[in-house]
Design an enzyme around this catalytic site. Structure first.
Site, PDB file in Angstrom:
ATOM      1  N   PHE A   7       0.827  -1.211   0.000  1.00 31.16           N
ATOM      2  CA  PHE A   7       0.000   0.000   0.000  1.00 31.16           C
ATOM      3  C   PHE A   7       0.856   1.254   0.000  1.00 31.16           C
ATOM      4  O   PHE A   7       0.548   2.225   0.677  1.00 31.16           O
ATOM      5  CB  PHE A   7      -0.909   0.008   1.227  1.00 31.16           C
ATOM      6  CG  PHE A   7      -1.585  -1.311   1.470  1.00 31.16           C
ATOM      7  CD1 PHE A   7      -2.641  -1.709   0.663  1.00 31.16           C
ATOM      8  CD2 PHE A   7      -1.141  -2.155   2.475  1.00 31.16           C
ATOM      9  CE1 PHE A   7      -3.262  -2.925   0.883  1.00 31.16           C
ATOM     10  CE2 PHE A   7      -1.762  -3.376   2.693  1.00 31.16           C
ATOM     11  CZ  PHE A   7      -2.820  -3.764   1.896  1.00 31.16           C
ATOM     12  N   SER A  67       7.796  -1.545   1.914  1.00 32.33           N
ATOM     13  CA  SER A  67       8.518  -0.423   2.525  1.00 32.33           C
ATOM     14  C   SER A  67       9.870  -0.871   3.063  1.00 32.33           C
ATOM     15  O   SER A  67      10.823  -0.081   3.107  1.00 32.33           O
ATOM     16  CB  SER A  67       7.678   0.226   3.630  1.00 32.33           C
ATOM     17  OG  SER A  67       7.233  -0.742   4.557  1.00 32.33           O
ATOM     18  N   ASP A  91       0.137   7.260   5.874  1.00 33.37           N
ATOM     19  CA  ASP A  91      -1.320   7.344   5.862  1.00 33.37           C
ATOM     20  C   ASP A  91      -1.853   8.496   6.704  1.00 33.37           C
ATOM     21  O   ASP A  91      -2.865   8.357   7.402  1.00 33.37           O
ATOM     22  CB  ASP A  91      -1.942   6.002   6.294  1.00 33.37           C
ATOM     23  CG  ASP A  91      -1.471   4.860   5.402  1.00 33.37           C
ATOM     24  OD1 ASP A  91      -1.670   4.952   4.183  1.00 33.37           O
ATOM     25  OD2 ASP A  91      -0.879   3.901   5.920  1.00 33.37           O
ATOM     26  N   GLY A 136      -2.172  -9.257   9.672  1.00 37.90           N
ATOM     27  CA  GLY A 136      -2.957  -8.192   9.059  1.00 37.90           C
ATOM     28  C   GLY A 136      -3.687  -7.322  10.074  1.00 37.90           C
ATOM     29  O   GLY A 136      -3.916  -7.723  11.221  1.00 37.90           O
ATOM     30  N   GLY A 155       4.890  -2.442  10.898  1.00 35.71           N
ATOM     31  CA  GLY A 155       4.062  -2.775   9.737  1.00 35.71           C
ATOM     32  C   GLY A 155       4.914  -3.240   8.571  1.00 35.71           C
ATOM     33  O   GLY A 155       5.376  -2.444   7.757  1.00 35.71           O
ATOM     34  N   ARG A 168      -1.067   3.620  20.571  1.00 37.34           N
ATOM     35  CA  ARG A 168      -0.141   2.787  21.350  1.00 37.34           C
ATOM     36  C   ARG A 168       1.218   2.738  20.664  1.00 37.34           C
ATOM     37  O   ARG A 168       2.253   2.871  21.307  1.00 37.34           O
ATOM     38  CB  ARG A 168      -0.726   1.381  21.495  1.00 37.34           C
ATOM     39  CG  ARG A 168      -0.420   0.731  22.817  1.00 37.34           C
ATOM     40  CD  ARG A 168      -1.361  -0.407  23.120  1.00 37.34           C
ATOM     41  NE  ARG A 168      -1.625  -1.236  21.955  1.00 37.34           N
ATOM     42  CZ  ARG A 168      -2.767  -1.884  21.741  1.00 37.34           C
ATOM     43  NH1 ARG A 168      -3.745  -1.804  22.611  1.00 37.34           N
ATOM     44  NH2 ARG A 168      -2.930  -2.621  20.669  1.00 37.34           N
ATOM     45  N   HIS A 208      -4.276   0.989  11.931  1.00 35.48           N
ATOM     46  CA  HIS A 208      -4.801   2.354  11.891  1.00 35.48           C
ATOM     47  C   HIS A 208      -5.965   2.570  12.846  1.00 35.48           C
ATOM     48  O   HIS A 208      -6.515   3.674  12.906  1.00 35.48           O
ATOM     49  CB  HIS A 208      -5.227   2.704  10.468  1.00 35.48           C
ATOM     50  CG  HIS A 208      -4.078   2.782   9.511  1.00 35.48           C
ATOM     51  ND1 HIS A 208      -2.769   2.811   9.940  1.00 35.48           N
ATOM     52  CD2 HIS A 208      -4.021   2.836   8.159  1.00 35.48           C
ATOM     53  CE1 HIS A 208      -1.968   2.889   8.888  1.00 35.48           C
ATOM     54  NE2 HIS A 208      -2.708   2.892   7.791  1.00 35.48           N
TER      55      HIS A 208
HETATM   56  N1  SAH Z   1       4.645  -1.007   5.457  1.00 38.52           N
HETATM   57  C1  SAH Z   1       3.893  -1.981   4.698  1.00 38.52           C
HETATM   58  C2  SAH Z   1       2.410  -1.942   4.954  1.00 38.52           C
HETATM   59  C3  SAH Z   1       2.018  -2.261   6.372  1.00 38.52           C
HETATM   60  S1  SAH Z   1       0.299  -2.649   6.514  1.00 38.52           S
HETATM   61  C4  SAH Z   1       4.157  -1.800   3.200  1.00 38.52           C
HETATM   62  O1  SAH Z   1       4.837  -0.872   2.804  1.00 38.52           O
HETATM   63  O2  SAH Z   1       3.656  -2.572   2.394  1.00 38.52           O
HETATM   64  C5  SAH Z   1       0.079  -2.669   8.245  1.00 38.52           C
HETATM   65  C6  SAH Z   1       0.648  -3.878   8.953  1.00 38.52           C
HETATM   66  O3  SAH Z   1       0.592  -3.629  10.355  1.00 38.52           O
HETATM   67  C7  SAH Z   1      -0.106  -5.192   8.717  1.00 38.52           C
HETATM   68  O4  SAH Z   1       0.749  -6.120   8.105  1.00 38.52           O
HETATM   69  C8  SAH Z   1      -0.518  -5.660  10.128  1.00 38.52           C
HETATM   70  O5  SAH Z   1      -0.374  -7.054  10.335  1.00 38.52           O
HETATM   71  C9  SAH Z   1       0.426  -4.877  11.005  1.00 38.52           C
HETATM   72  N2  SAH Z   1      -0.066  -4.641  12.363  1.00 38.52           N
HETATM   73  C10 SAH Z   1      -1.250  -4.064  12.708  1.00 38.52           C
HETATM   74  N3  SAH Z   1      -1.354  -3.978  14.050  1.00 38.52           N
HETATM   75  C11 SAH Z   1      -0.207  -4.513  14.568  1.00 38.52           C
HETATM   76  C12 SAH Z   1       0.281  -4.717  15.914  1.00 38.52           C
HETATM   77  N4  SAH Z   1      -0.425  -4.346  16.987  1.00 38.52           N
HETATM   78  N5  SAH Z   1       1.493  -5.311  16.055  1.00 38.52           N
HETATM   79  C13 SAH Z   1       2.215  -5.699  14.983  1.00 38.52           C
HETATM   80  N6  SAH Z   1       1.810  -5.508  13.706  1.00 38.52           N
HETATM   81  C14 SAH Z   1       0.610  -4.938  13.497  1.00 38.52           C
HETATM   82 MG    MG Z   2       0.527   2.567   5.010  1.00 42.19          MG
END
Ligand code: SAH
Ligand code: MG
Length: 211
Positions: free
Chosen positions: A17, A52, A170, A75, A46, A151, A144
């Protein structure tokens, strides 16, 4: 083609994304950090499939920095079945849950970044409580939902070194473009006086720690 061009082109093909212009901006700002502070420790919240991580890793490897890429790999809310960002091909047939870890590992292997990008597999808040290493770069791109984003912000930003770089993805000023929490934590970072704005590209914000 240079290694760098190859990596940046490859990053563009990875599922994820991050629009190319934002990925390139992410890379450019990480390059500045790599130049100013060789050998530093970086962390992204993430990982998803590693897009990324390739943009950041391509910068990290230029001066022996290490990028931890943190994700539980199941996810976020918006990635689950029935939500807007669901992708059936990422479901593990064994238990029916999303599992992006194999895709992430493959991305980092193909990019030949296994000595630069290290996966931290787990929940952000659990890892944060046991992570003491100061960070020259922190990229927040995790969940998000309001509680999750706040947190991440509260637990991880204190680890950014003075002069270190905080990037947030985002961030949408206009509620019609996306959810509020990333925008709220961005505003708090600025208004707290701890961070100042450095640059922005699309929904990416770049800040520097000053206090
Ligand atoms: N940076 C990535 C996109 C990340 S999408 C890119 O460039 O493609 C957001 C990610 O955050 C997801 O994979 C999800 O599993 C992770 N995520 C969401 N909440 C989380 C948490 N509490 N601890 C660890 N990972 C988390
Ligand atoms: Mg993003």
């Amino acid at each position: 083609m240079s290694r760098l061009d190859e990596l940046l082109n490859f990053a563009d093909t990875v599922k994820g994304f991050m629009p190319r212009l934002e990925g390139l901006a992410l890379h450019d700002h990480a390059r500045d950090v790599a130049r100013a502070r060789p050998g530093g420790t970086w962390l992204e919240i993430g990982s998803w499939c590693g897009k990324s991580a390739v943009y950041l890793g391509a910068a990290a490897e230029t001066s022996n920095c290490l990028l931890y890429s943190l994700d539980h790999h199941h996810g976020s809310e918006e990635n689950q079945r029935g939500w807007a960002y669901f992708d059936e091909s990422l479901v593990d047939a064994h238990d029916g849950r999303l599992n992006t870890l194999p895709f992430f590992q493959r991305t980092i292997a193909v990019a030949q970044l296994e000595r630069t990008v290290v996966a931290l597999v787990g929940h952000s808040e659990l890892v944060a409580a046991h992570f003491a290493q100061p960070l020259d770069l922190l990229f927040i791109d995790g969940g998000h939902a309001r509680d999750v984003a706040w947190r991440d912000y509260e637990r991880w930003t204190p680890k950014v070194t003075m002069g270190g770089t905080l990037l947030i993805h985002d961030v949408f000023e206009d509620p019609r473009d996306g959810g509020r929490p990333p925008y709220e934590i961005y505003l708090d970072a600025r208004d707290s006086g701890r961070f100042v704005d450095v640059a922005s590209e699309g929904s990416l914000r770049v800040l520097r720690r000053v206090a």
